[in-house]
Design an enzyme around this catalytic site. Sequence first.
Site, PDB file in Angstrom:
ATOM      1  N   SER A 124     -13.372 -11.632  41.197  1.00 14.54           N
ATOM      2  CA  SER A 124     -14.663 -11.428  40.547  1.00 14.54           C
ATOM      3  C   SER A 124     -15.746 -11.177  41.586  1.00 14.54           C
ATOM      4  O   SER A 124     -15.665 -11.678  42.719  1.00 14.54           O
ATOM      5  CB  SER A 124     -15.008 -12.692  39.750  1.00 14.54           C
ATOM      6  OG  SER A 124     -16.378 -12.698  39.423  1.00 14.54           O
ATOM      7  N   TYR A 149     -15.809 -22.336  38.922  1.00 17.26           N
ATOM      8  CA  TYR A 149     -15.069 -21.122  38.551  1.00 17.26           C
ATOM      9  C   TYR A 149     -15.007 -20.161  39.743  1.00 17.26           C
ATOM     10  O   TYR A 149     -13.941 -19.651  40.107  1.00 17.26           O
ATOM     11  CB  TYR A 149     -15.751 -20.443  37.348  1.00 17.26           C
ATOM     12  CG  TYR A 149     -15.287 -19.027  37.123  1.00 17.26           C
ATOM     13  CD1 TYR A 149     -14.024 -18.761  36.603  1.00 17.26           C
ATOM     14  CD2 TYR A 149     -16.105 -17.934  37.454  1.00 17.26           C
ATOM     15  CE1 TYR A 149     -13.585 -17.453  36.422  1.00 17.26           C
ATOM     16  CE2 TYR A 149     -15.680 -16.636  37.280  1.00 17.26           C
ATOM     17  CZ  TYR A 149     -14.419 -16.401  36.758  1.00 17.26           C
ATOM     18  OH  TYR A 149     -13.980 -15.103  36.581  1.00 17.26           O
ATOM     19  N   LYS A 153     -11.787 -18.610  42.295  1.00 21.65           N
ATOM     20  CA  LYS A 153     -11.509 -17.209  42.674  1.00 21.65           C
ATOM     21  C   LYS A 153     -11.412 -17.088  44.192  1.00 21.65           C
ATOM     22  O   LYS A 153     -10.512 -16.431  44.713  1.00 21.65           O
ATOM     23  CB  LYS A 153     -12.600 -16.281  42.129  1.00 21.65           C
ATOM     24  CG  LYS A 153     -12.635 -16.192  40.604  1.00 21.65           C
ATOM     25  CD  LYS A 153     -11.355 -15.600  40.050  1.00 21.65           C
ATOM     26  CE  LYS A 153     -11.324 -15.565  38.538  1.00 21.65           C
ATOM     27  NZ  LYS A 153      -9.984 -15.317  37.983  1.00 21.65           N
TER      28      LYS A 153
HETATM   29  P1  NAD Z   1      -9.665 -14.094  28.626  1.00 24.20           P
HETATM   30  O1  NAD Z   1      -9.963 -15.543  28.475  1.00 24.20           O
HETATM   31  O2  NAD Z   1      -9.920 -13.193  27.480  1.00 24.20           O
HETATM   32  O3  NAD Z   1      -8.141 -13.897  29.084  1.00 24.20           O
HETATM   33  C1  NAD Z   1      -7.442 -14.860  29.830  1.00 24.20           C
HETATM   34  C2  NAD Z   1      -6.131 -15.092  29.111  1.00 24.20           C
HETATM   35  O4  NAD Z   1      -5.359 -16.048  29.860  1.00 24.20           O
HETATM   36  C3  NAD Z   1      -6.300 -15.669  27.712  1.00 24.20           C
HETATM   37  O5  NAD Z   1      -5.565 -14.876  26.807  1.00 24.20           O
HETATM   38  C4  NAD Z   1      -5.727 -17.094  27.791  1.00 24.20           C
HETATM   39  O6  NAD Z   1      -5.099 -17.466  26.593  1.00 24.20           O
HETATM   40  C5  NAD Z   1      -4.770 -16.958  28.946  1.00 24.20           C
HETATM   41  N1  NAD Z   1      -4.524 -18.184  29.731  1.00 24.20           N
HETATM   42  C6  NAD Z   1      -5.425 -19.005  30.316  1.00 24.20           C
HETATM   43  N2  NAD Z   1      -4.789 -19.979  30.990  1.00 24.20           N
HETATM   44  C7  NAD Z   1      -3.459 -19.758  30.848  1.00 24.20           C
HETATM   45  C8  NAD Z   1      -2.283 -20.411  31.317  1.00 24.20           C
HETATM   46  N3  NAD Z   1      -2.352 -21.498  32.074  1.00 24.20           N
HETATM   47  N4  NAD Z   1      -1.092 -19.895  30.964  1.00 24.20           N
HETATM   48  C9  NAD Z   1      -0.994 -18.794  30.175  1.00 24.20           C
HETATM   49  N5  NAD Z   1      -2.070 -18.131  29.713  1.00 24.20           N
HETATM   50  C10 NAD Z   1      -3.284 -18.616  30.045  1.00 24.20           C
HETATM   51  O7  NAD Z   1     -10.448 -13.597  29.921  1.00 24.20           O
HETATM   52  P2  NAD Z   1     -10.706 -12.111  30.448  1.00 24.20           P
HETATM   53  O8  NAD Z   1     -12.137 -11.815  30.272  1.00 24.20           O
HETATM   54  O9  NAD Z   1      -9.687 -11.199  29.904  1.00 24.20           O
HETATM   55  O10 NAD Z   1     -10.467 -12.354  32.005  1.00 24.20           O
HETATM   56  C11 NAD Z   1      -9.190 -12.171  32.592  1.00 24.20           C
HETATM   57  C12 NAD Z   1      -9.278 -12.559  34.054  1.00 24.20           C
HETATM   58  O11 NAD Z   1     -10.302 -11.798  34.686  1.00 24.20           O
HETATM   59  C13 NAD Z   1      -9.632 -14.038  34.266  1.00 24.20           C
HETATM   60  O12 NAD Z   1      -8.919 -14.510  35.381  1.00 24.20           O
HETATM   61  C14 NAD Z   1     -11.115 -13.982  34.594  1.00 24.20           C
HETATM   62  O13 NAD Z   1     -11.523 -15.054  35.408  1.00 24.20           O
HETATM   63  C15 NAD Z   1     -11.206 -12.669  35.350  1.00 24.20           C
HETATM   64  N6  NAD Z   1     -12.554 -12.070  35.305  1.00 24.20           N
HETATM   65  C16 NAD Z   1     -13.150 -11.834  34.102  1.00 24.20           C
HETATM   66  C17 NAD Z   1     -14.427 -11.295  34.056  1.00 24.20           C
HETATM   67  C18 NAD Z   1     -15.130 -11.055  32.743  1.00 24.20           C
HETATM   68  O14 NAD Z   1     -16.339 -10.817  32.745  1.00 24.20           O
HETATM   69  N7  NAD Z   1     -14.438 -11.071  31.600  1.00 24.20           N
HETATM   70  C19 NAD Z   1     -15.091 -10.982  35.250  1.00 24.20           C
HETATM   71  C20 NAD Z   1     -14.452 -11.220  36.463  1.00 24.20           C
HETATM   72  C21 NAD Z   1     -13.166 -11.768  36.473  1.00 24.20           C
END
Ligand code: NAD
Length: 335
Positions: A124, A149, A153
């Site tokens: 991120s 958080y 990362k």
């Molecule tokens: P999201 O919460 O929609 O997706 C994460 C998925 O991981 C979910 O479906 C959840 O059920 C699953 N999950 C969580 N812990 C788990 C575990 N221990 N075992 C199995 N499944 C698990 O989030 P997103 O927005 O799709 O983000 C995906 C990744 O990208 C994350 O790592 C997040 O930190 C990173 N990210 C997101 C953003 C954003 O703005 N959305 C920005 C930067 C980084």
Amino acid sequence: MNVLVTGGAGYIGSHTCVELLQAGHRVIIADNLSNASADVPERIAVIAGAAPVFYQVDVRDKDALREIFRAYAIDSVIHFAGFKAVGESCREPLKYYRNNIDSTLTLLEVMGEFGCKTIVFSSSATVYGPNNPVPYREDMPANVATNPYGWTKLMIEQILRDQASADPEFRAVLLRYFNPIGAHPTGLLGDDPNGIPNNLMPYVARVAAGILPKLTVFGGDYDTPDGTCLRDYLHVVDLAKGHLAAIDYAASHPGAEAINLGTGSGVSVLELVHAFTRATGREVPYVIGPRRDGDLPMVWADAGKAKALLGWTAEKTLEEMCRDSWSFASKAGNR
Ligand code: NAD
Ligand code: UDP
């Protein structure tokens, strides 16, 4: 390729699964559905015309992961699974360290057992911390986070760099996302947070739908052109396509490479609100409120490295991001 997608039922993961399937990859999802709906794999299949294999498992469950690696010869992994809410991570830090770090360590150990050496990780822009000037470049120091958080990362990036130092065949791409918004143009996949959203776009969409009365703009007195914060918003489908380019790149490049995925320009909160109304015809009533703790005035990417190494650039416009967010949010059955 056989690609294991952890967190593949989530917001960014589900869009990435569509792109992978459409490109002819076999997709195996491992998701515990802690933040996703059970019908997402089916929706992915409807859009892509091919179904992902779905395992409802926790990535921290080593035996369950081993079962997947035994059943499929996994060529590469895209690791999305983790918790992502900044505010919650301040209130419940251990929950974040446990889930985000533990899932990564378990995954890496099992990858090691099965000789899988290629991983793309969801990092991120938060890793740039509060001290770098915009635009953020990958060679800037990324060593201070402002919340648990963000620390997860940074720590996971370090774990992957250490693993790459220890094993000359290990290949990791650390994708530093900026602000993904938008939804799949079919309206079948999108960002659907539980409760009151923390992020701007889902909040705006709920105001436009009349579910929430008005948007509070967090601060109108920043040193920016209209006084509101600037962010680098990119369409989630563009972001998903970046992962395809990243697994291709990773397959032939040992080491650990951090790469920004953003558009390279900043958009203010008010610009986004006005673009939303232009794109959808929906009014978004708002008031200017106090600043939110921890918000940086300006965040955007230098997107040059992604173009140079991956051949990737974000293509979709702000209006498309708004229109697609709205068509998902306004569709019956999505909430
Ligand atoms: P999201 O919460 O929609 O997706 C994460 C998925 O991981 C979910 O479906 C959840 O059920 C699953 N999950 C969580 N812990 C788990 C575990 N221990 N075992 C199995 N499944 C698990 O989030 P997103 O927005 O799709 O983000 C995906 C990744 O990208 C994350 O790592 C997040 O930190 C990173 N990210 C997101 C953003 C954003 O703005 N959305 C920005 C930067 C980084
Ligand atoms: N924001 C806002 N009101 C909201 C939610 C967000 O004004 O209800 C602003 C926030 O201050 C930031 C921008 O919108 O400037 C993007 O916020 P978001 O939480 O989506 O992303 P991040 O702050 O993590 O970049």
